[in-house]
Scaffold this motif. Structure first.
Motif, mmCIF file in Angstrom:
data_model
loop_
_atom_site.group_PDB
_atom_site.id
_atom_site.type_symbol
_atom_site.label_atom_id
_atom_site.label_comp_id
_atom_site.label_asym_id
_atom_site.label_seq_id
_atom_site.Cartn_x
_atom_site.Cartn_y
_atom_site.Cartn_z
ATOM 1 N N GLY A 79 10.958 53.360 46.008
ATOM 2 C CA GLY A 79 10.399 52.088 46.442
ATOM 3 C C GLY A 79 10.502 51.037 45.355
ATOM 4 O O GLY A 79 10.794 49.858 45.627
ATOM 5 N N GLN A 80 10.265 51.447 44.124
ATOM 6 C CA GLN A 80 10.386 50.514 43.002
ATOM 7 C C GLN A 80 11.832 50.076 42.822
ATOM 8 O O GLN A 80 12.102 48.907 42.525
ATOM 9 C CB GLN A 80 9.847 51.189 41.737
ATOM 10 C CG GLN A 80 8.347 51.450 41.800
ATOM 11 C CD GLN A 80 7.856 52.402 40.738
ATOM 12 O OE1 GLN A 80 8.604 53.250 40.242
ATOM 13 N NE2 GLN A 80 6.580 52.292 40.370
ATOM 14 N N TRP A 103 4.319 51.454 50.186
ATOM 15 C CA TRP A 103 4.655 52.821 49.817
ATOM 16 C C TRP A 103 3.401 53.653 49.593
ATOM 17 O O TRP A 103 2.464 53.215 48.927
ATOM 18 C CB TRP A 103 5.474 52.835 48.523
ATOM 19 C CG TRP A 103 6.571 53.850 48.551
ATOM 20 C CD1 TRP A 103 6.491 55.175 48.239
ATOM 21 C CD2 TRP A 103 7.930 53.613 48.951
ATOM 22 N NE1 TRP A 103 7.700 55.792 48.412
ATOM 23 C CE2 TRP A 103 8.611 54.851 48.847
ATOM 24 C CE3 TRP A 103 8.627 52.488 49.387
ATOM 25 C CZ2 TRP A 103 9.967 54.984 49.166
ATOM 26 C CZ3 TRP A 103 9.959 52.629 49.697
ATOM 27 C CH2 TRP A 103 10.621 53.858 49.583
ATOM 28 N N HIS A 125 12.603 47.601 45.595
ATOM 29 C CA HIS A 125 11.973 46.326 45.238
ATOM 30 C C HIS A 125 12.863 45.538 44.282
ATOM 31 O O HIS A 125 13.007 44.307 44.404
ATOM 32 C CB HIS A 125 10.614 46.623 44.605
ATOM 33 C CG HIS A 125 9.905 45.439 44.029
ATOM 34 N ND1 HIS A 125 9.791 44.230 44.675
ATOM 35 C CD2 HIS A 125 9.269 45.282 42.834
ATOM 36 C CE1 HIS A 125 9.101 43.386 43.926
ATOM 37 N NE2 HIS A 125 8.792 43.993 42.798
ATOM 38 N N SER A 170 11.235 40.299 46.802
ATOM 39 C CA SER A 170 10.441 41.171 47.665
ATOM 40 C C SER A 170 9.096 41.459 47.007
ATOM 41 O O SER A 170 8.919 41.280 45.803
ATOM 42 C CB SER A 170 11.185 42.481 47.935
ATOM 43 O OG SER A 170 11.439 43.181 46.725
ATOM 44 N N THR A 171 8.149 41.904 47.824
ATOM 45 C CA THR A 171 6.812 42.256 47.351
ATOM 46 C C THR A 171 6.603 43.746 47.564
ATOM 47 O O THR A 171 6.885 44.267 48.646
ATOM 48 C CB THR A 171 5.741 41.480 48.145
ATOM 49 O OG1 THR A 171 5.941 40.073 47.954
ATOM 50 C CG2 THR A 171 4.337 41.849 47.668
ATOM 51 N N LEU A 172 6.125 44.437 46.536
ATOM 52 C CA LEU A 172 5.850 45.870 46.637
ATOM 53 C C LEU A 172 4.345 46.097 46.549
ATOM 54 O O LEU A 172 3.688 45.610 45.628
ATOM 55 C CB LEU A 172 6.547 46.632 45.514
ATOM 56 C CG LEU A 172 6.222 48.129 45.397
ATOM 57 C CD1 LEU A 172 6.717 48.893 46.633
ATOM 58 C CD2 LEU A 172 6.843 48.722 44.121
ATOM 59 N N ILE A 203 7.398 45.563 50.922
ATOM 60 C CA ILE A 203 7.651 47.005 50.842
ATOM 61 C C ILE A 203 6.317 47.693 50.603
ATOM 62 O O ILE A 203 5.625 47.420 49.611
ATOM 63 C CB ILE A 203 8.627 47.331 49.699
ATOM 64 C CG1 ILE A 203 9.949 46.573 49.882
ATOM 65 C CG2 ILE A 203 8.866 48.838 49.614
ATOM 66 C CD1 ILE A 203 10.840 46.593 48.653
#
Length: 274
Positions: free
Chosen positions: A232-233, A220, A236, A242-244, A218
């Motif tokens: 977005g957080q 942002w 996640h 998942s990776t942000l 992800i």
């Protein structure tokens, strides 16, 4: 890529989808959002095509694809992508989606059961609630907006899309964004896609995010005023493992504002075994 033209065509229920293909290597599919087109992915397409066979297209009702009256909601876009994957004979590509393109990729994976090798979501419309006051106003007065004089309509589009960026966009970029929305068909299509926006299409996918096992990145823009970083957080937290990654000095249109940083994050993620 000075003149953006999609050279290939696909028929989806008698409505034309324009698409392109560039490069040689493992398959990667890029999906744009709203009110954008594949034009806004041109920087990524050009660079990623050095490593991948990149497939890209204009969503139904957008860019160079059909703008005839009809369904252009998120509820149809995953069906279009599913058909395109069959057309391209792709079974397990990497998929990259920005904005509505992210939602389209997620719906195609979760509702159509399409497998993706990896998923990259860039400021996606994926977590409710979403939709600006302008969206709601257009939804209530679509016909009135579609009847605006051309010069007022173009001014509205220019002013609106500029708010997606953290810093002012250059005129060439603005021209490329606005062009598909000009003329009678383009003007009607611009307000149609807003009027048909409905969070129910993300809600039905959102309930399944916890089932995603595909490696997911992800990205942002830290200064995104359209969809704040907090969404977005939250996303996640909904997609396991998942990776942000957050990109500084960029808004919702990070693909135009910071293409080099976006490219680096994509390549780092796709070229690492997970």
């Amino acid at each position: 890529m000075n003149s953006w033209e999609l050279s290939k065509s696909f028929d989806y229920k008698r409505r034309e989808i324009r698409y392109g293909r560039l490069g040689d290597g493992p398959p990667m599919v890029l999906v744009h959002g709203t009110p954008w087109s594949s034009f806004n992915l041109r920087h990524l397409i050009q660079r990623l095509s050095r490593e991948y066979t990149v497939f890209f297209y204009d969503l139904l009702g957008y860019g160079q694809s059909s703008k005839d009256d009809g369904d252009v909601s998120l509820g149809v876009q995953n069906k279009v992508l599913d058909c395109l994957l069959n057309q391209w004979e792709l079974d397990d590509p990497i998929v990259v989606g920005h904005d509505f393109g992210g939602a389209t990729a997620l719906r195609t994976h979760l509702l159509n059961g399409r497998r993706f090798k990896k998923i990259i979501l860039i400021d996606p419309v994926a977590v409710s609630p979403w939709g600006s006051p302008f969206f709601r106003h257009v939804k209530a007065h679509e016909a009135a907006f579609a009847g605006l004089p051309d010069y007022i309509h173009e001014a509205v589009v220019r002013a609106y899309v500029q708010t997606a960026a953290f810093k002012p966009l250059d005129e060439a970029t603005l021209d490329g964004i606005v062009l598909p929305w000009t003329g009678e068909n383009g003007k009607a299509a611009f307000y149609r896609q807003m009027a048909q926006a409905d969070s129910k299409y993300t809600d039905e996918a959102q309930a399944l995010y916890h089932t995603i096992t595909t490696p997911t990145l992800i990205l942002w823009g830290r200064e995104d005023s359209w969809i704040p970083l907090e969404r977005g957080q939250a996303l996640h937290g909904m997609i396991p493992k998942s990776t942000l990654r957050v990109i500084d000095d960029a808004g919702h249109l990070v693909i135009e504002e910071r293409p080099d940083e976006v490219l680096k994050e994509i390549l780092d993620f796709t070229q690492t075994e997970k």
